[in-house]
Design an enzyme around this catalytic site. Structure first.
Site, PDB file in Angstrom:
ATOM      1  N   LYS A 104       0.863  -1.181   0.000  1.00 63.12           N
ATOM      2  CA  LYS A 104       0.000   0.000   0.000  1.00 63.12           C
ATOM      3  C   LYS A 104       0.902   1.234   0.000  1.00 63.12           C
ATOM      4  O   LYS A 104       1.661   1.466   0.936  1.00 63.12           O
ATOM      5  CB  LYS A 104      -0.914   0.014   1.223  1.00 63.12           C
ATOM      6  CG  LYS A 104      -1.814   1.246   1.263  1.00 63.12           C
ATOM      7  CD  LYS A 104      -2.413   1.463   2.632  1.00 63.12           C
ATOM      8  CE  LYS A 104      -3.039   2.850   2.691  1.00 63.12           C
ATOM      9  NZ  LYS A 104      -3.324   3.270   4.073  1.00 63.12           N
ATOM     10  N   GLY A 165      -7.597   9.412  10.287  1.00 65.27           N
ATOM     11  CA  GLY A 165      -7.823   9.489  11.726  1.00 65.27           C
ATOM     12  C   GLY A 165      -8.852  10.501  12.171  1.00 65.27           C
ATOM     13  O   GLY A 165      -9.094  10.648  13.368  1.00 65.27           O
ATOM     14  N   ALA A 191      -9.314   5.842   4.945  1.00 62.98           N
ATOM     15  CA  ALA A 191      -9.177   7.017   5.823  1.00 62.98           C
ATOM     16  C   ALA A 191     -10.498   7.747   6.004  1.00 62.98           C
ATOM     17  O   ALA A 191     -11.282   7.902   5.066  1.00 62.98           O
ATOM     18  CB  ALA A 191      -8.127   7.996   5.321  1.00 62.98           C
ATOM     19  N   GLY A 192     -10.718   8.175   7.246  1.00 59.43           N
ATOM     20  CA  GLY A 192     -11.868   9.012   7.565  1.00 59.43           C
ATOM     21  C   GLY A 192     -13.044   8.304   8.186  1.00 59.43           C
ATOM     22  O   GLY A 192     -13.962   8.945   8.694  1.00 59.43           O
ATOM     23  N   ASN A 213      -8.253   1.792  10.473  1.00 63.95           N
ATOM     24  CA  ASN A 213      -7.449   1.454  11.641  1.00 63.95           C
ATOM     25  C   ASN A 213      -7.973   2.195  12.865  1.00 63.95           C
ATOM     26  O   ASN A 213      -8.489   1.603  13.809  1.00 63.95           O
ATOM     27  CB  ASN A 213      -5.978   1.775  11.390  1.00 63.95           C
ATOM     28  CG  ASN A 213      -5.061   1.353  12.526  1.00 63.95           C
ATOM     29  OD1 ASN A 213      -3.861   1.360  12.383  1.00 63.95           O
ATOM     30  ND2 ASN A 213      -5.589   0.967  13.672  1.00 63.95           N
ATOM     31  N   THR A 214      -7.884   3.533  12.843  1.00 62.66           N
ATOM     32  CA  THR A 214      -8.249   4.328  14.012  1.00 62.66           C
ATOM     33  C   THR A 214      -9.686   4.087  14.450  1.00 62.66           C
ATOM     34  O   THR A 214      -9.978   4.070  15.655  1.00 62.66           O
ATOM     35  CB  THR A 214      -8.035   5.821  13.730  1.00 62.66           C
ATOM     36  OG1 THR A 214      -6.682   6.025  13.305  1.00 62.66           O
ATOM     37  CG2 THR A 214      -8.298   6.663  14.965  1.00 62.66           C
TER      38      THR A 214
END
Length: 262
Positions: A104, A165, A191-192, A213-214
């Site tokens: 990635k 994040g 993301a987001g 992830n977050t």
């Protein structure tokens, strides 16, 4: 279509799960292992610059709990701000993982937004593709850029839904939809995502998958959130395949008046 038939394929590899997860920000490796197991993810992304997968023999090794025999590892270039650093990081990952070539790519523009540096991303992508890597690439939600990255040989494009994040959810639905419509490679929101409804929304737009992830690791109860995200991705995908009803300005009675008894 049965769930077993609705598979996700990238770079010739086929998967059942459309949820991809990261390994950072967990309290410890045990929580990492449990959350990833519960998520049902088959692809797990690893920040090579921040995670020990053998570079440091004196530190805990992520591969002790996330086995490459069970999961497909997706080394990423998080923390890279130049094409040169990103390419070097991918080559290191390939060396550490015995020739593994699925990566990635992310080349960041600044520390405040963590938005991708598009010229540097394109430069790195071209070099990595030429070097035999299968590149899944983090990019902006610009449809033109996404198509250009596909044209240079990336095997998947991964537009951000919102800043990394941030938990803001998808901020530009129309751009994501356009990227999906234009693409001939898999599109994954990266993301987001903040909660389950964000993941479901990405899938309802027709995305092939979601990477996060977050949203899981930063939740008050990460393992429970991992379960929620698994179900959200599955529900969103089924809703997309089922075909939602069109939006209308005015009401449409669910019980028609024709043929009523009185």
């Amino acid at each position: 279509m049965e769930a077993s038939q609705d598979t996700f394929t990238v770079a010739g590899r086929t998967f059942q799960s459309r949820l991809l997860v990261g390994t950072g920000k967990y309290r410890d490796l045990d929580e990492t292992r449990e959350a990833i197991e519960v998520s049902g993810a088959e692809i797990v992304t690893v920040a090579i610059r921040r995670t020990n997968i053998g570079q440091n023999p004196d530190e805990p090794n992520l591969l002790d709990v996330i086995s490459p025999e069970r999961y497909t590892l997706l080394p990423n270039t998080a923390g890279c701000y130049t094409a040169k650093d990103a390419v070097r990081t991918c080559r290191l990952a390939r060396e550490l993982l015995d020739g593994h070539n699925l990566v990635k790519l992310e080349v960041l523009g600044d520390e405040k937004t963590l938005y991708p540096d598009i010229p540097a991303t394109l430069e790195a992508a071209e070099q990595l593709v030429a070097d035999g890597f299968d590149v899944m690439v983090y990019t902006s939600d610009d449809p033109i850029t996404a198509k250009r990255l596909e044209e240079v040989g990336c095997v998947a494009v991964m537009p951000l839904g919102a800043p990394i994040g941030s938990g803001l959810g998808i901020q530009n639905h129309w751009n994501i939809l356009t990227i999906v419509e234009n693409a001939s490679v898999p599109v994954l929101v990266d993301a987001g995502v903040g909660t389950a409804s964000d993941a479901s929304e990405a899938m309802e737009l027709g995305c092939d998958g979601v990477l996060m992830n977050t949203a899981i690791a930063g939740a008050q109860r990460p393992v429970l959130m991992a379960s929620a995200m698994r179900k959200a991705v599955e529900a969103g995908r089924e809703a997309y395949l089922a075909g939602r009803i069109p939006r209308k300005r005015f009401a449409s009675a669910s019980s028609p008046l024709e043929g009523t008894f009185f």
